[in-house]
Design an enzyme around this catalytic site. Structure first.
Site, PDB file in Angstrom:
ATOM      1  CD  GLU A 115       7.658  -4.973   4.073  1.00 32.27           C
ATOM      2  OE1 GLU A 115       7.038  -4.498   3.106  1.00 32.27           O
ATOM      3  OE2 GLU A 115       8.392  -5.983   3.981  1.00 32.27           O
ATOM      4  CD  GLU A 169       7.070  -9.759   5.632  1.00 23.95           C
ATOM      5  OE1 GLU A 169       7.335  -9.607   4.433  1.00 23.95           O
ATOM      6  OE2 GLU A 169       6.152  -9.159   6.228  1.00 23.95           O
TER       7      GLU A 169
END
Ligand code: AHR
Length: 489
Positions: free
Chosen positions: A175, A297
């Site tokens: 991220e 994820e």
């Protein structure tokens, strides 16, 4: 009873289902690692070198193919050298992302690789790009995989591991548009190229490098990555998407209205559109499909259980979560031409967990049982599978299906996502000499769950399914997920 026609053509092979699509994620977050997977060697809870044996058994039973570690957001503040060597000497740190707790680094590289060896799954390491250096990540790869004489390989030997491990999956940051450094895609693309250049293939080990991809519908991020990364740089880009209502009001895991149930099915089903649209962008730059999409994820995200640390993301898990898992895994199977990996967040005690623990007790969640039902798809060939359908309130389809063939057996997974309507399926099967059928099912009321006092309220049961003149017939109760295996003559 709603009746649905289905058609499967087992001769029409669409794509290979990478086992890694059934992968999982374990972060240094809350009680996922500490007081979850890792209880320490001196714990009265049965363990092997500190790793909880009931959890290892549970992971093995669903044929867990891969485990991602150490984060998540934690990855970009993790310095791997703090987690090796004599435990009492390991440097402590603050886990700034997750509750500000002190991390004592007693679970590090050796312990993680040991866990993967005990489970028999592939390790997937997410490297620190946000606050780490190129040298640090390059040396981690050398430490893990180099067989010869070198500073890092010698250090590994000094720490008790003579032979290198194999490491295929390496994430270059996590991220990086957010907790991993708040980077713009153009900047990250260059940072990615620089970091990955120094992560070498040592001693016959071949890295499969994964670049940080988009959050949810950030199509521009995908566009910029694809423009700037060739397959010689990256084997996959990631996608993160959580089924959640609203960041400021996520709602409770086990208390919800019917309307919220259907809303969440629709939010989960949005994964289909996301993958389709990211794939369209990837197809333009990579028509030969050399760069995969790793949904590393995904899962449901609610408000934490009352009385628990807000930074620990501990939530219960009901049949609603099982339905989210069942429909999402069918989406991945159907998109397995581009989706090469997916990791449910997270394996133990965090978000949509596979298992929950309390002291020596361990509970398998309804989500766990879905992974059990779907495990035979791993490594199979996805085949043509069509079904009639009906839109539920909220917009998601009532019936979710996929099919694959492996070792001469046809596996169909079907979920009836309605809270109230049973479904009958009548499925024609072409391209396969169907002779016998065996089926299993998980079903319950949408708010049903397994807890520590009643750990087996929801378990997998046999399902009656018949073959009549080559047509498969089965009834799926409301809120159910089934595995139907068809054997040839
Ligand atoms: O899974 C919890 C967190 O969600 C991860 O650390 C992060 O990558 C994501 O935002």
């Amino acid at each position: 009873m709603k009746k649905f026609s289905m058609l499967i053509n087992a001769a029409d092979v669409r794509s290979h289902i990478a086992p890694e699509i059934y992968g999982h994620f374990s972060e240094h977050l809350g009680r996922c690692i500490y007081n979850g997977i890792y209880v320490g060697e001196n714990s009265p809870i049965p363990n092997v070198r500190g790793i909880r044996s009931d959890i290892v058994e549970a992971f093995k039973n669903i044929k867990m193919p891969l485990l991602r570690w150490p984060g998540g957001c934690f990855a970009d503040e993790y310095h791997w050298k703090d987690g090796i060597g004599e435990k009492s000497q390991r440097k402590k740190m603050v886990n700034t992302n997750w509750g500000g707790v002190t991390e004592d680094n007693s679970f590090g590289t050796h312990e993680f690789m040991d866990l993967c060896e005990q489970v028999g799954c592939q390790p997937y390491i997410a490297g620190n790009v946000g606050s780490g250096t190129v040298q640090e990540l390059a040396e981690w790869v050398e430490y893990i995989t180099f067989d010869g004489i070198s500073p890092m390989a010698d250090l590994r030997r000094k720490n008790g591991r003579e032979k290198p491990w194999k490491l295929k999956y390496l994430g270059i940051g996590n991220e990086n548009w957010g907790c991993g450094g708040s980077m713009r895609p153009e900047y990250y693309a260059d940072v990615y190229r620089r970091f990955q250049s120094f992560c070498k293939n040592y001693s016959g080990n071949e890295l499969f490098k994964i670049a940080c991809g988009p959050s949810s519908s950030d199509y521009n991020w995908t566009e910029v990555m694809m423009k700037n990364l060739g397959e010689w740089h990256a084997k996959a880009i990631s996608l993160h998407y959580y089924a959640l209502r609203d960041w400021n009001n996520k709602g409770k895991a086990a208390e919800f209205t019917d309307e919220q149930y259907y809303e969440l099915m629709n939010t989960a089903n949005y994964m289909d559109e996301l993958i389709t649209r990211h794939t369209q962008i990837m197809d333009r730059y990579d028509p030969e499909n050399k760069i995969g999409l790793a949904v590393d994820e995904w899962g449901t995200w609610y408000d934490v259980e009352e009385g628990t640390n807000p930074g620990f993301l501990y939530q219960q898990n009901t049949m609603r979560d099982a339905m989210v898992a069942a429909l999402t895994l069918n989406i991945f199977n159907r998109h397995s031409g581009r989706v090469v990996m997916a990791n449910l967040a997270q394996a133990v005690n965090v978000l949509q967990a596979l298992v929950l623990t309390e002291g020596e007790k361990m509970v398998k969640t309804p989500t766990y049982h879905v992974f059990d039902l779907y495990k035979e798809h791993q490594g199979g060939e996805a085949v043509y599978c069509w079904s009639e359908n009906e839109q539920m309130a909220g917009g998601a389809p009532m019936l979710s299906t996929s099919a694959s063939v492996k070792d001469g057996v046809l596996t169909i997974t079907a979920a009836n996502c309605s809270m109230s309507e049973p479904a009958e399926i009548n499925c024609g099967i072409n391209g396969f000499a169907a002779a016998s059928v065996k089926a299993r099912i998980l079903t319950g009321a949408a708010r049903d769950l397994n807890d520590f006092d009643c750990p087996e309220k929801l378990t997998i049961k046999p399902l009656e399914a018949k073959l009549e003149n080559g047509v498969l017939k089965a009834e799926l109760p409301p809120c159910s997920a089934a595995e139907i295996r068809i054997f040839a003559e």
